[in-house]
Design an enzyme around this catalytic site. Sequence first.
Site, PDB file in Angstrom:
ATOM      1  N   CYS A   1       6.647  -1.870  -6.005  1.00  0.00           N
ATOM      2  CA  CYS A   1       7.642  -2.894  -5.749  1.00  0.00           C
ATOM      3  C   CYS A   1       8.137  -3.679  -6.974  1.00  0.00           C
ATOM      4  CB  CYS A   1       7.236  -4.005  -4.839  1.00  0.00           C
ATOM      5  SG  CYS A   1       5.501  -4.084  -4.520  1.00  0.00           S
TER       6      CYS A   1
ATOM      7  N   ARG B   1      -5.156   2.900  -8.677  1.00  0.00           N
ATOM      8  CA  ARG B   1      -5.917   1.799  -8.623  1.00  0.00           C
ATOM      9  C   ARG B   1      -7.399   2.225  -9.168  1.00  0.00           C
ATOM     10  NH1 ARG B   1      -3.954  -0.662  -2.942  1.00  0.00           N
ATOM     11  NH2 ARG B   1      -1.336  -0.699  -3.580  1.00  0.00           N
TER      12      ARG B   1
ATOM     13  N   GLN C   1       1.828   6.982  -2.241  1.00  0.00           N
ATOM     14  CA  GLN C   1       2.454   6.119  -1.157  1.00  0.00           C
ATOM     15  C   GLN C   1       3.924   6.760  -0.957  1.00  0.00           C
ATOM     16  OE1 GLN C   1       2.549   1.972  -2.588  1.00  0.00           O
ATOM     17  NE2 GLN C   1       0.436   1.560  -1.774  1.00  0.00           N
TER      18      GLN C   1
ATOM     19  N   HIS D   1      11.525   0.015   0.083  1.00  0.00           N
ATOM     20  CA  HIS D   1      11.687  -1.494  -0.479  1.00  0.00           C
ATOM     21  C   HIS D   1      13.241  -1.686   0.244  1.00  0.00           C
ATOM     22  CE1 HIS D   1       8.484  -0.914  -3.222  1.00  0.00           C
ATOM     23  NE2 HIS D   1       7.903  -1.963  -2.262  1.00  0.00           N
TER      24      HIS D   1
END
Lengths: 593, 593
Positions: free
Chosen positions: B288, B317, B335, B339
């Site tokens: 994002c 992560r 992912q 958005h």
Amino acid sequence: MNTSSTSSGVSNGTSPLEDKRHTLAHLLAAAVRERYPHAHPTIGPAIDNGFYYDFDFSDGERPGDGDLAALENAMRDILASWSEMSGVEVSKKDARDRFKENPFKLELIEEISGKGEKITLYTAGDFTDLCRGGHSENPAKEIAADAFTLDRIAGAYWRGDEKNPMLTRIYGLAFDTKAELDAYKEQCEEAKKRDHRKIGKELDLFTFSELVGSGLPLWTPKGALMRHELDRYVWELREKHGYQRVTIPHLTKKDLYETSGHWQKFADELFRITTREGKEYALKPMSCPHHTQIFDRQPHSYKEMPQRYAETTMVYRDEQSGELGGLTRVLSITQDDSHVFCRHNQVKDEFFKIWDIIDTFYATFGFKLRVRLSFHDPAAIDKYLGTPEIWKNAEDALRGIAKERAADHFEAPGEAAMYGPKLDFMATDSLGREHQVATIQLDMNLPERFDLTCINEKGEKERIVMIHCAVMGSLERFTAVMLEHTGGVLPVWLAPVQVRVLPISEKHTAYAKKVHAALAGQGLRVEVDNADESLGKKIRNAKNEKIPYVLVTGDKEMTEETISVESRDAGKQGTMKMGDFAARVGEEIKKRA
Amino acid sequence: MNTSSTSSGVSNGTSPLEDKRHTLAHLLAAAVRERYPHAHPTIGPAIDNGFYYDFDFSDGERPGDGDLAALENAMRDILASWSEMSGVEVSKKDARDRFKENPFKLELIEEISGKGEKITLYTAGDFTDLCRGGHSENPAKEIAADAFTLDRIAGAYWRGDEKNPMLTRIYGLAFDTKAELDAYKEQCEEAKKRDHRKIGKELDLFTFSELVGSGLPLWTPKGALMRHELDRYVWELREKHGYQRVTIPHLTKKDLYETSGHWQKFADELFRITTREGKEYALKPMSCPHHTQIFDRQPHSYKEMPQRYAETTMVYRDEQSGELGGLTRVLSITQDDSHVFCRHNQVKDEFFKIWDIIDTFYATFGFKLRVRLSFHDPAAIDKYLGTPEIWKNAEDALRGIAKERAADHFEAPGEAAMYGPKLDFMATDSLGREHQVATIQLDMNLPERFDLTCINEKGEKERIVMIHCAVMGSLERFTAVMLEHTGGVLPVWLAPVQVRVLPISEKHTAYAKKVHAALAGQGLRVEVDNADESLGKKIRNAKNEKIPYVLVTGDKEMTEETISVESRDAGKQGTMKMGDFAARVGEEIKKRA
């Protein structure tokens, strides 16, 4: 595979033009000292197209762009008196005495003497500089006074290190003749118009953010679409030759690169990560070591060979920030990489298949290719993995392949990848500039290091070889080269917007939307421009964005259910039925015309 | 966006079943101490489906899997005598005296008293333990002796820290009734057969390498193809709703995350990098913040809103290595992120569009969905970005949307993302297990932090909102859930190999290859199995690999120019013409049947 070669090769002796450029650097320093006696000259080499000299002006006035013409004239005045240039070896003490007020030269003197090398001074006219040599013997006679010019001023850190003081760098252009200088300046003007950063902005293809950082391009919807089309084209060509896609992460434990040799040999350029548990990882600078692990997940019968893996993915290299600019040097490099795992007797066939793919791809854009056989530097064998024998075999194989293909090729020692020799494809663009693009690499080292085998006809393990290839090289660099080559006039298959519909006034908007729906339904990338602007402005916008087709729709078109077509490349095409237009453009796209 | 929620929520009081499980942990410790008097009990909580207790056996014999039955019987014997369980508060000194030989309990006592909390001991029968409480009051009566079992033994570090000693963890299963225990055991058996790691290997979809590391899957040709098909499906659904692809790198300067708030709030999970020049970067844990920079590259008129960006990309992560396993928890998370940048009055429409996409996608696989409204935890507002007012507005909006959609939904405080509340979609699989999959998130914080606006009808800057969505969530987790849900029986559109041709003997190979060419020409993914194996073995292999269609080709087929079709799902289909077969399978693929 390695597509961004950073080694510059070893220079053996200098050319007459290089000597002139080097002499001009001295001349610049002489002119600067005459007009700015407080200036400390530091280092001034010959470079491609000219020369530069870095000065420290911190003790007084500093010249600006407006002073370049005067400096250039001063250089010409001094040049007339430089009928001879000669060098002399001096002791460290004499050198230190002569440059005692110049801390930069003193540092260089320490360095030269620390290496046990000779210290030499070169003098022309009244000006003496610390220098290794390589000059015109009679500058006044050899250097044409109208074949050089001072170009621009920039900042540069002393020794390129940002912890050091910032110096003032003055760049000059220099050639043998005024005609060559003029031709180069003209090419630069054209190149400036075609700068991919400018075109990228005009076509809204990519952007940079100060928060994200330089060298990390962000691809907008239009740019991402263009990338996607480019990649799809390469994939189509590869799929026909039996390639399969694989997918790997961008991260690995250091163990992988200890085995591959990258941890040691690629050290500076690796982005390293220590996890919260203290484990050491690295971002991949290339995909080959990961791909070996996919190949090696199970034994392979000779019947399954070759295995051909392809993956377009970003790799990461820790480049120095001063080297980052636009798309030509980035931290996030999108490689359209492939690795063929094959038997020795399959190498030639696989090379030819890849060569076909490369020829087809570059011909689509009208690039002319020649091939560099990038071999290892025998004087620096420790830079590479593997034995001299392995290298000889691999390089002989490439030489044979290039000969059999009857390609325009030349050999370049010192340009090999760390693990094997390469065929590098050099593309000449529409401005006559040559760019390194695709590459095919023959690798007998990683198969050894990862113990890669197939089971042969006798049921025995047989050592295989790897062929690395990137067709575009890096998608970023290819985009830069391609945008400058085409001036942003993208072929219709690649244009993010292929058709723009311009309603003449608001009452034509509904019909424009109908045209849009019909053409989009045929798979065209089409937009309606319904901004509150004049038709003239909309047409100019479409031209600036280099949209291949513009459809102006007014009363006539609405009544007749037709469209008026204007082609970017072929001018006005008159009115036609939507279906006919869609079929015609569809055909162009299919042919990648 | 954030798809892998790690917070477990705050437990307020315990349920009767949880109390039983906790009591059983004590009972296990009592039985262990009876049989292994040298054992030091450490910590033993209730968990999902049962309980565990960690013991230090370093002073003597250590039980193995073969000892579990005896321990279980000992537990039943003791249970009969535990008609009461009660707690008492003691002084630190008394507690230390009682556990003076157990260094682990002594450490816990220090910790509890250091926090100023009460120290309580719980006793049942002869066994007393340091404990906070939450037990059955009358274990002998409340706990069914046949509704629990000891399950397995594992190693576990004291306090979960690998620098501490390794303890022995004994796991138990426990339910209210034997029937529930049996049902759970049966589900586990079935789940074991369907373990996605097992299926992934059988279908050759992905692999792991010790050199690359756990949590970093490598996708083979078949797996990469399956991923590609999944992603293409999501993209098709999105494209219809006006989404556009964008592309960003995996790296950013820390500045981006200082502005977004991730640098502070997401700190532990960030992979951080320091470059050779000493600059600080991070790997993106989500896309994002980068996407805001693409939106913000230029001003946007209200006419251009919403802008809908989609990108399937790996995010990283820093998970603890003990938590990594198969595809369910990985370091490289793919992912399928989108958005939407829109005006406040566009939020509902955009949510409904996304909801349609999610419903269509999951219905294709036969998943049943319910929706969790994941809200913030009012008691821990400092974990989040933004004011309570912003949160109230956003959560009210989501509540309204879920109500209007008339969806099966429930609220879950404490499950929100850092920057806004979410709709989390929970899919029930064919074994009745529920998995968190898709997510839609409403974000009024990042637009504030990055000052994102559009120009409204009045020519003024207007603050916009962002909607984050991942349809599959993470492609790795979705693959794991989907493989276990389907047992690896992939629908034909998703199967890496859709058709396998099996020549009966060598003389049928040429015809088999002809069949292959014809079907591949129709766009089917087809293979010929010409291994040196019996037809029976080849048929078994095809069944194990769950190939949707097997075509056995022998004399009859060769003469008639037909094929004999066996469908994985519908059995023998008789002989047919190749064209008819290709058309039928093509239709199935198109419908994603």
